[in-house]
Design a protein around this motif. Structure first.
Motif, mmCIF file in Angstrom:
data_model
loop_
_atom_site.group_PDB
_atom_site.id
_atom_site.type_symbol
_atom_site.label_atom_id
_atom_site.label_comp_id
_atom_site.label_asym_id
_atom_site.label_seq_id
_atom_site.Cartn_x
_atom_site.Cartn_y
_atom_site.Cartn_z
ATOM 1 N N ALA A 102 7.195 -6.163 14.534
ATOM 2 C CA ALA A 102 7.847 -6.288 13.191
ATOM 3 C C ALA A 102 6.897 -7.764 12.250
ATOM 4 O O ALA A 102 6.809 -7.624 11.041
ATOM 5 N N ILE A 103 7.337 -8.667 12.569
ATOM 6 C CA ILE A 103 6.488 -9.916 12.334
ATOM 7 C C ILE A 103 5.255 -9.976 12.322
ATOM 8 O O ILE A 103 4.526 -10.018 11.250
ATOM 9 N N LYS A 104 4.261 -8.709 12.838
ATOM 10 C CA LYS A 104 2.354 -8.315 12.624
ATOM 11 C C LYS A 104 2.866 -7.692 11.316
ATOM 12 O O LYS A 104 1.593 -7.801 10.611
ATOM 13 N N MET A 105 3.562 -6.895 11.522
ATOM 14 C CA MET A 105 3.493 -5.929 10.178
ATOM 15 C C MET A 105 3.567 -6.638 9.025
ATOM 16 O O MET A 105 2.980 -6.444 7.469
ATOM 17 N N THR A 106 4.552 -8.154 9.284
ATOM 18 C CA THR A 106 4.370 -8.345 7.606
ATOM 19 C C THR A 106 3.627 -8.923 7.299
ATOM 20 O O THR A 106 3.246 -9.852 6.097
ATOM 21 N N ARG A 107 2.842 -9.440 8.573
ATOM 22 C CA ARG A 107 1.273 -10.295 7.845
ATOM 23 C C ARG A 107 0.552 -9.804 7.458
ATOM 24 O O ARG A 107 -0.138 -9.796 6.458
ATOM 25 N N LEU A 108 -0.005 -8.354 7.961
ATOM 26 C CA LEU A 108 -0.724 -7.411 7.671
ATOM 27 C C LEU A 108 0.050 -7.054 5.934
ATOM 28 O O LEU A 108 -0.688 -7.032 4.483
ATOM 29 N N HIS A 109 1.568 -7.256 6.164
ATOM 30 C CA HIS A 109 1.926 -6.798 3.836
ATOM 31 C C HIS A 109 0.939 -7.824 3.714
ATOM 32 O O HIS A 109 0.744 -7.681 2.773
ATOM 33 N N ALA A 110 1.264 -9.220 3.838
ATOM 34 C CA ALA A 110 1.109 -10.230 3.101
ATOM 35 C C ALA A 110 -0.801 -9.502 2.677
ATOM 36 O O ALA A 110 -0.589 -10.682 1.666
ATOM 37 N N HIS A 117 -0.732 -17.694 3.401
ATOM 38 C CA HIS A 117 0.243 -18.321 4.892
ATOM 39 C C HIS A 117 1.313 -17.174 4.454
ATOM 40 O O HIS A 117 2.425 -18.063 3.347
ATOM 41 N N PRO A 118 1.822 -16.344 4.765
ATOM 42 C CA PRO A 118 2.997 -15.784 4.115
ATOM 43 C C PRO A 118 4.353 -16.728 4.917
ATOM 44 O O PRO A 118 4.637 -16.920 6.015
ATOM 45 N N ILE A 119 5.338 -16.359 4.896
ATOM 46 C CA ILE A 119 6.963 -17.057 5.252
ATOM 47 C C ILE A 119 7.887 -15.887 5.277
ATOM 48 O O ILE A 119 7.985 -14.654 4.242
ATOM 49 N N ILE A 120 8.494 -15.786 7.019
ATOM 50 C CA ILE A 120 9.489 -14.867 6.626
ATOM 51 C C ILE A 120 11.177 -15.868 6.679
ATOM 52 O O ILE A 120 11.096 -16.920 7.105
ATOM 53 N N ILE A 165 19.351 -17.446 0.355
ATOM 54 C CA ILE A 165 18.184 -16.366 0.217
ATOM 55 C C ILE A 165 17.649 -16.581 -1.087
ATOM 56 O O ILE A 165 16.073 -16.570 -1.583
ATOM 57 N N LYS A 166 18.421 -16.410 -2.399
ATOM 58 C CA LYS A 166 17.289 -16.214 -3.754
ATOM 59 C C LYS A 166 17.074 -17.685 -4.333
ATOM 60 O O LYS A 166 16.011 -17.849 -5.011
ATOM 61 N N ALA A 167 16.962 -18.801 -3.389
ATOM 62 C CA ALA A 167 16.515 -19.933 -3.198
ATOM 63 C C ALA A 167 15.071 -20.055 -3.292
ATOM 64 O O ALA A 167 14.781 -20.852 -4.040
ATOM 65 N N HIS A 168 14.866 -19.333 -2.411
ATOM 66 C CA HIS A 168 13.257 -18.814 -2.054
ATOM 67 C C HIS A 168 12.456 -17.924 -3.111
ATOM 68 O O HIS A 168 11.117 -17.728 -2.558
ATOM 69 N N THR A 169 12.937 -16.803 -3.731
ATOM 70 C CA THR A 169 13.046 -16.152 -4.757
ATOM 71 C C THR A 169 11.199 -16.661 -5.508
ATOM 72 O O THR A 169 10.811 -15.891 -5.866
ATOM 73 N N SER A 173 4.649 -17.026 -1.303
ATOM 74 C CA SER A 173 4.224 -17.092 0.595
ATOM 75 C C SER A 173 5.668 -16.248 1.040
ATOM 76 O O SER A 173 4.644 -15.985 2.240
ATOM 77 N N VAL A 174 6.662 -16.350 0.287
ATOM 78 C CA VAL A 174 7.509 -15.238 0.897
ATOM 79 C C VAL A 174 7.025 -13.810 1.080
ATOM 80 O O VAL A 174 6.701 -13.344 0.442
ATOM 81 N N VAL A 175 7.179 -13.547 2.189
ATOM 82 C CA VAL A 175 7.242 -12.049 2.447
ATOM 83 C C VAL A 175 8.527 -10.749 3.473
ATOM 84 O O VAL A 175 8.014 -9.914 3.223
#
Length: 383
Positions: A102-110, A117-120, A165-169, A173-175
């Motif tokens: 799942a984490i690797k998939m978010t990198r590809l999405h980013a 520099h994607p962040i989860i 969570i809203k505080a990071h919108t 870099s958040v993906v």
């Protein structure tokens, strides 16, 4: 001298046989397993249908490779995707592996969105695994101690806090957001009924992926096949393990929509993931859950256990948290000593902080539930 590394501290008992909710030790004594192998053997030990499926498949074919089509794997992928309203599946061997995928998939999405520099976002007190990436995703400094430097692409926020969570919108870099629907390892922390719904809305508004880690909550543990079904939502990515194989190592990372297209040829793999043996076993697990109305039993016994636990007279109980057969009894004092005290009474439990944690098999009956209630009453009375 033991030739095992010292990363475990096993209790002074060895089991040699299991049947249903019971385990038999080398001394011939029986124990009620109220942990089901830490949420794994949901259908109990040596369930006849699961045993038959393993034996049959072992006599036909154990392993080929994912370089070839695997019929049972493809059937299992279809069954899980249809049940979870997902599109595609990847199979591994453990919950950590499913979460790594799942984490690797978010990198590809980013990278497909030009984010370098994607962040989860993950939750404080969460648990996602012990590989370096999943350990970094885990929001528990105690588990992370000694393993620095961690992977930095995670920000931990308070669980069940939508505003956190809203505080990071405004962070470009958040993906993705990665959450357990119910936090298990931290003591069965159940969020507000609409928490996941609100998080999903934030994700959709910001092109973030919503990852739900159902390694512990999935496969019937909460009274539905997947815990997020209580919210009527479908995540972008769903991870499963534990109860999926009833003791055989298998995990799944399911994805929907754009997320289902992220893994392409050569981007990820697993030598053993989804081999014929484990896939056939998982198919048998899903079949038993349906034909034996296991979810109905989970909900019935959950209500029965809750009533019994609420009737306990101990003034040491602060709170009872329960969803299906995920149960935590929080006390007003340290209760570490109850682990061995329960073992002496032939009951297997877990202690998390000041909480007694129970994950009994989904096939638990009322007589076995009574044993748990009575034994806990005795333990609390002696505390």
């Amino acid at each position: 001298m033991s030739y095992l590394m010292s990363n475990y501290a096993p209790l002074a008992v060895t089991f040699v046989k299991g049947e249903g909710c019971m385990l038999t030790s080398t001394q011939g004594e029986q124990y009620l397993d109220a942990l089901s192998g830490v949420g794994v053997v949901g259908l109990g030990h040596c369930h006849p249908d699961i045993t038959a499926a393993i034996q049959l498949q072992a006599g036909e074919l154990l392993h080929t490779s994912n370089w070839y089509h695997i019929q049972h794997q493809e059937t299992l992928a279809k069954e899980l995707c249809m049940a979870a309203n997902m599109d595609k599946a990847f199979f591994g061997n453990s919950g950590a592996e499913a979460n790594e995928a799942a984490i690797k998939m978010t990198r590809l999405h980013a990278y497909s969105n030009n984010i370098n520099h994607p962040i989860i976002l993950t939750a404080n007190q969460s648990f996602h695994g012990r590989t370096m990436a999943t350990l970094s995703a885990t929001g528990n400094p105690k588990v992370q101690a000694g393993f620095s430097p961690l992977i930095s692409e995670f920000i931990h926020v308070d669980f069940d806090d939508v505003d956190a969570i809203k505080a990071h919108t405004d962070n470009a870099s958040v993906v993705a957001v990665m959450l357990e629907p119910i936090q298990g390892e931290s003591g069965v922390i159940v969020p507000a009924d609409d928490y996941l719904n609100q998080v999903q809305k934030i994700c959709q508004a910001n092109n973030w992926l919503l990852i739900l880690d159902e390694v512990q909550t999935g496969i019937g543990r909460t009274g539905k096949l997947f815990a997020h079904q209580y919210n009527g939502i479908t995540p972008d990515i769903l991870t499963l393990a534990k109860g999926l194989g009833n003791g055989v190592p298998i995990s799944a990372c399911l994805a929907k929509g754009k997320a289902a297209e992220l893994l392409t040829v050569g981007t990820h793999g697993s030598t053993f993931g989804g081999n014929p043996l484990v896939s056939k076993t998982a198919l048998a697990v899903l079949d038993v859950i349906k034909k034996d109305n296991i979810l109905d039993n989970v909900n019935t016994i959950s209500a029965y256990l809750l009533a019994g636990l609420q009737a306990l007279s101990s003034d040491k109980i602060v709170e009872i948290r329960i969803k299906g057969l995920m149960i935590a009894i929080e006390l007003n004092q340290d209760c570490t000593e109850l682990l061995n005290a329960a073992l002496k009474k032939h009951l297997l439990i877990n202690i998390t902080g000041r909480s007694i944690r129970l994950l009994p098999p989904l096939i638990l009956n009322q007589n076995e539930a009574d044993i748990i209630i009575i034994t806990l009453d005795e333990l609390l009375g002696a505390l």
